[in-house]
Motif scaffolding. Structure first.
Motif, PDB file in Angstrom:
ATOM      1  N   GLU A  56       0.854  -1.186   0.000  1.00  0.00           N
ATOM      2  CA  GLU A  56       0.000   0.000   0.000  1.00  0.00           C
ATOM      3  C   GLU A  56       0.894   1.241   0.000  1.00  0.00           C
ATOM      4  N   PRO A  57       0.734   2.123  -1.004  1.00  0.00           N
ATOM      5  CA  PRO A  57       1.614   3.293  -1.057  1.00  0.00           C
ATOM      6  C   PRO A  57       1.212   4.342  -0.016  1.00  0.00           C
ATOM      7  N   LEU A  58       2.138   5.231   0.274  1.00  0.00           N
ATOM      8  CA  LEU A  58       1.797   6.399   1.099  1.00  0.00           C
ATOM      9  C   LEU A  58       1.007   7.341   0.202  1.00  0.00           C
ATOM     10  N   VAL A  59      -0.232   7.629   0.576  1.00  0.00           N
ATOM     11  CA  VAL A  59      -1.083   8.493  -0.245  1.00  0.00           C
ATOM     12  C   VAL A  59      -1.037   9.909   0.318  1.00  0.00           C
ATOM     13  N   LEU A  60      -0.739  10.878  -0.549  1.00  0.00           N
ATOM     14  CA  LEU A  60      -0.630  12.265  -0.100  1.00  0.00           C
ATOM     15  C   LEU A  60      -1.396  13.189  -1.045  1.00  0.00           C
ATOM     16  N   PRO A  61      -1.886  14.315  -0.505  1.00  0.00           N
ATOM     17  CA  PRO A  61      -2.543  15.289  -1.369  1.00  0.00           C
ATOM     18  C   PRO A  61      -1.512  16.231  -1.989  1.00  0.00           C
ATOM     19  N   ILE A  62      -1.806  16.770  -3.163  1.00  0.00           N
ATOM     20  CA  ILE A  62      -0.926  17.806  -3.706  1.00  0.00           C
ATOM     21  C   ILE A  62      -1.392  19.156  -3.155  1.00  0.00           C
ATOM     22  N   ASN A  63      -0.555  20.168  -3.305  1.00  0.00           N
ATOM     23  CA  ASN A  63      -0.872  21.543  -2.898  1.00  0.00           C
ATOM     24  C   ASN A  63      -1.240  21.700  -1.427  1.00  0.00           C
ATOM     25  N   ARG A  64      -0.808  20.754  -0.594  1.00  0.00           N
ATOM     26  CA  ARG A  64      -0.987  20.925   0.848  1.00  0.00           C
ATOM     27  C   ARG A  64       0.344  20.666   1.523  1.00  0.00           C
ATOM     28  N   LYS A  65       0.562  21.388   2.616  1.00  0.00           N
ATOM     29  CA  LYS A  65       1.800  21.170   3.346  1.00  0.00           C
ATOM     30  C   LYS A  65       1.651  19.932   4.224  1.00  0.00           C
ATOM     31  N   VAL A  66       2.462  18.934   3.959  1.00  0.00           N
ATOM     32  CA  VAL A  66       2.405  17.687   4.719  1.00  0.00           C
ATOM     33  C   VAL A  66       3.672  17.580   5.557  1.00  0.00           C
ATOM     34  N   ARG A  67       3.484  17.475   6.867  1.00  0.00           N
ATOM     35  CA  ARG A  67       4.638  17.330   7.746  1.00  0.00           C
ATOM     36  C   ARG A  67       4.891  15.856   8.030  1.00  0.00           C
ATOM     37  N   PHE A  68       6.148  15.474   7.946  1.00  0.00           N
ATOM     38  CA  PHE A  68       6.529  14.110   8.293  1.00  0.00           C
ATOM     39  C   PHE A  68       7.179  14.117   9.664  1.00  0.00           C
ATOM     40  N   LEU A  69       6.707  13.227  10.551  1.00  0.00           N
ATOM     41  CA  LEU A  69       7.380  13.023  11.828  1.00  0.00           C
ATOM     42  C   LEU A  69       8.004  11.645  11.724  1.00  0.00           C
ATOM     43  N   MET A  70       9.324  11.587  11.761  1.00  0.00           N
ATOM     44  CA  MET A  70       9.987  10.360  11.341  1.00  0.00           C
ATOM     45  C   MET A  70      10.795   9.719  12.456  1.00  0.00           C
ATOM     46  N   THR A  71      10.505   8.447  12.683  1.00  0.00           N
ATOM     47  CA  THR A  71      11.230   7.730  13.714  1.00  0.00           C
ATOM     48  C   THR A  71      11.373   6.266  13.310  1.00  0.00           C
ATOM     49  N   SER A  72      11.960   5.479  14.200  1.00  0.00           N
ATOM     50  CA  SER A  72      12.182   4.066  13.881  1.00  0.00           C
ATOM     51  C   SER A  72      11.853   3.204  15.081  1.00  0.00           C
ATOM     52  N   ASP A  73      11.471   1.971  14.819  1.00  0.00           N
ATOM     53  CA  ASP A  73      11.168   1.017  15.885  1.00  0.00           C
ATOM     54  C   ASP A  73      12.392   0.196  16.282  1.00  0.00           C
ATOM     55  N   ASP A  74      13.418   0.182  15.425  1.00  0.00           N
ATOM     56  CA  ASP A  74      14.550  -0.692  15.739  1.00  0.00           C
ATOM     57  C   ASP A  74      15.906  -0.024  15.482  1.00  0.00           C
ATOM     58  N   VAL A  75      16.339  -0.005  14.256  1.00  0.00           N
ATOM     59  CA  VAL A  75      17.650   0.581  13.948  1.00  0.00           C
ATOM     60  C   VAL A  75      17.446   1.832  13.093  1.00  0.00           C
ATOM     61  N   ILE A  76      18.535   2.478  12.711  1.00  0.00           N
ATOM     62  CA  ILE A  76      18.403   3.687  11.898  1.00  0.00           C
ATOM     63  C   ILE A  76      18.112   3.306  10.437  1.00  0.00           C
ATOM     64  N   HIS A  77      17.034   3.884   9.911  1.00  0.00           N
ATOM     65  CA  HIS A  77      16.716   3.762   8.489  1.00  0.00           C
ATOM     66  C   HIS A  77      16.757   5.175   7.909  1.00  0.00           C
ATOM     67  N   SER A  78      16.542   5.281   6.616  1.00  0.00           N
ATOM     68  CA  SER A  78      16.474   6.608   6.026  1.00  0.00           C
ATOM     69  C   SER A  78      15.410   6.611   4.941  1.00  0.00           C
ATOM     70  N   TRP A  79      14.450   7.529   5.095  1.00  0.00           N
ATOM     71  CA  TRP A  79      13.332   7.596   4.160  1.00  0.00           C
ATOM     72  C   TRP A  79      13.724   8.538   3.028  1.00  0.00           C
ATOM     73  N   TRP A  80      13.881   7.966   1.847  1.00  0.00           N
ATOM     74  CA  TRP A  80      14.441   8.745   0.741  1.00  0.00           C
ATOM     75  C   TRP A  80      13.588   8.642  -0.509  1.00  0.00           C
ATOM     76  N   VAL A  81      13.049   9.785  -0.942  1.00  0.00           N
ATOM     77  CA  VAL A  81      12.321   9.856  -2.214  1.00  0.00           C
ATOM     78  C   VAL A  81      12.908  11.029  -2.999  1.00  0.00           C
ATOM     79  N   PRO A  82      13.752  10.743  -3.998  1.00  0.00           N
ATOM     80  CA  PRO A  82      14.460  11.823  -4.692  1.00  0.00           C
ATOM     81  C   PRO A  82      13.540  12.907  -5.267  1.00  0.00           C
ATOM     82  N   GLU A  83      12.416  12.517  -5.864  1.00  0.00           N
ATOM     83  CA  GLU A  83      11.538  13.509  -6.501  1.00  0.00           C
ATOM     84  C   GLU A  83      10.920  14.459  -5.473  1.00  0.00           C
ATOM     85  N   LEU A  84      10.875  14.026  -4.219  1.00  0.00           N
ATOM     86  CA  LEU A  84      10.322  14.890  -3.173  1.00  0.00           C
ATOM     87  C   LEU A  84      11.430  15.636  -2.423  1.00  0.00           C
TER      88      LEU A  84
END
Ligand code: CUA
Length: 361
Positions: free
Chosen positions: A164-192
């Motif tokens: 299931e993809p992350l669904v987001l609206p366009i033209n709205r400010k979306v804040r990401f609060l980012m954390t992890s349950d285990d080790v360090i990951h990195s959320w990377w989407v080049p186009e964003l």
């Protein structure tokens, strides 16, 4: 000639970088456009500096190649030149720092968002929670590493779909609060233009305001264990109205899912407890399979009245039947045991009427 060769080869290599997608993408957010502009500005400044410095060097090498025996100049200092070579780089650096700082400030200003999404890295999947909307799901429950390496070549796996993809609206400010349950990951989407570490015990912030609907792909960008390469990210950005409709639908689906799970759990629990009670008390007369020992102890399996008349069934268990061997269990069994054993006797041996009986509401 030299100048022509140098300038045209520089031009060609730069245009081919664009054509081959070797350059960073312009992206689809306010910030990504700014970062791209900044990147290109600084790139061209570097090209000009490189051209001047290496031009001067190669010109000197070429121009004075035959001056054997020439004596090199020997001087100690030259104030004017020093002022120039200090001031000019300083101006260049300040010239780059001003727009870069403006962009940085903007990048880190995650305030006044229209939507908050919690992004949680887990070995090896992403969980998304739409805060305040009661919508949450794990994007890729299955981590089909074996499946991937079998069916596709390594290298294409990043184009993989997620559950299931992350669904987001366009033209709205979306804040990401980012954390992890285990080790360090990195959320990377080049186009964003978002590449943010998710760190256990720590919440990082980032935000996007996407300009164009579309599917944007990314990948975990921090080595996080054996399946690091199999944490794909898919973002589906859609028009605001479409997003709102999705949210309503998703909320309803979540509600149904939750009810289904609870109902199933409740049923299993009642049946398990009911069986225990039945085996220890009722089975003595009615037998384990509910076949009973008529006429003194009536069969329960396939008993029409028991199936059709739930109220009578409950009353019989609670109060017993006077003048028969059926005792009252109101003081022997607690309410949970009564409910369980009634549920069990109504459901245990299938149902002759084909009517599936659910526990009392
Ligand atoms: Cu998660 Cu790499």
């Amino acid at each position: 000639l030299w100048r022509w060769i140098v300038s045209s080869s520089v031009f060609l290599s730069i245009t081919s970088v664009h054509a081959n997608g070797w350059n960073m993408p312009r992206g689809v957010t306010d910030v990504s456009g700014e970062i791209y502009g900044l990147h290109m500005t600084i790139f061209w400044i570097c090209v000009v500096i490189g051209a001047v410095v290496f031009g001067a060097m190669f010109y000197s090498l070429f121009r004075y190649r035959h001056s054997k025996g020439a004596k090199s100049a020997n001087f100690h200092e030259h104030t004017t030149v020093e002022i120039f070579w200090t001031t000019i780089p300083l101006l260049i650096l300040v010239g780059m720092a001003v727009p870069a700082t403006a962009t940085l400030t903007k990048m880190y200003d995650a305030s006044e968002a229209d939507l908050d999404v919690m992004i949680i890295g887990q070995q090896w999947r992403w969980r998304y929670e739409y805060l305040g909307e009661e919508v949450a799901f794990t994007s890729n429950m299955s981590t089909p590493r074996a499946q991937i390496s079998g069916e596709e070549g390594f290298g294409e796996h990043y184009l993989r779909e997620v559950d299931e993809p992350l669904v987001l609206p366009i033209n709205r400010k979306v804040r990401f609060l980012m954390t992890s349950d285990d080790v360090i990951h990195s959320w990377w989407v080049p186009e964003l233009a978002v590449k943010q570490d998710t760190i256990p015990g720590f919440i990082n912030e980032n935000w996007v305001n996407i300009n164009e609907p579309g599917i944007y792909r990314g990948q975990c960008a921090e080595l996080c264990g054996i399946d690091h390469a199999f944490m794909p990210i898919v973002v589906h950005a859609m028009e605001e109205a479409e997003f709102d409709a999705w949210m309503v639908e998703r909320k309803e689906a979540m509600k149904q899912e939750a009810l289904g799970v609870d109902r199933e759990w409740e049923m299993q629990e009642l049946m398990a407890r009911g069986e225990t009670v039945f085996e220890s008390i009722c089975a003595a007369c009615h037998q384990s399979e509910g076949q009973g020992a008529p006429p003194a102890f009536p069969a329960l399996a396939g008993n029409a009245r028991l199936i059709e008349d739930r109220e009578w069934h409950i009353q019989t268990v609670i109060n017993g039947v006077s003048g028969t061997a059926m005792p009252a269990f109101r003081n022997t069994l607690n309410p949970v045991e009564l409910a369980s054993v009634v549920t069990y006797t109504r459901n245990a041996w299938g149902n002759d009427t084909g009517d599936s009986v659910q526990p009392a509401d």
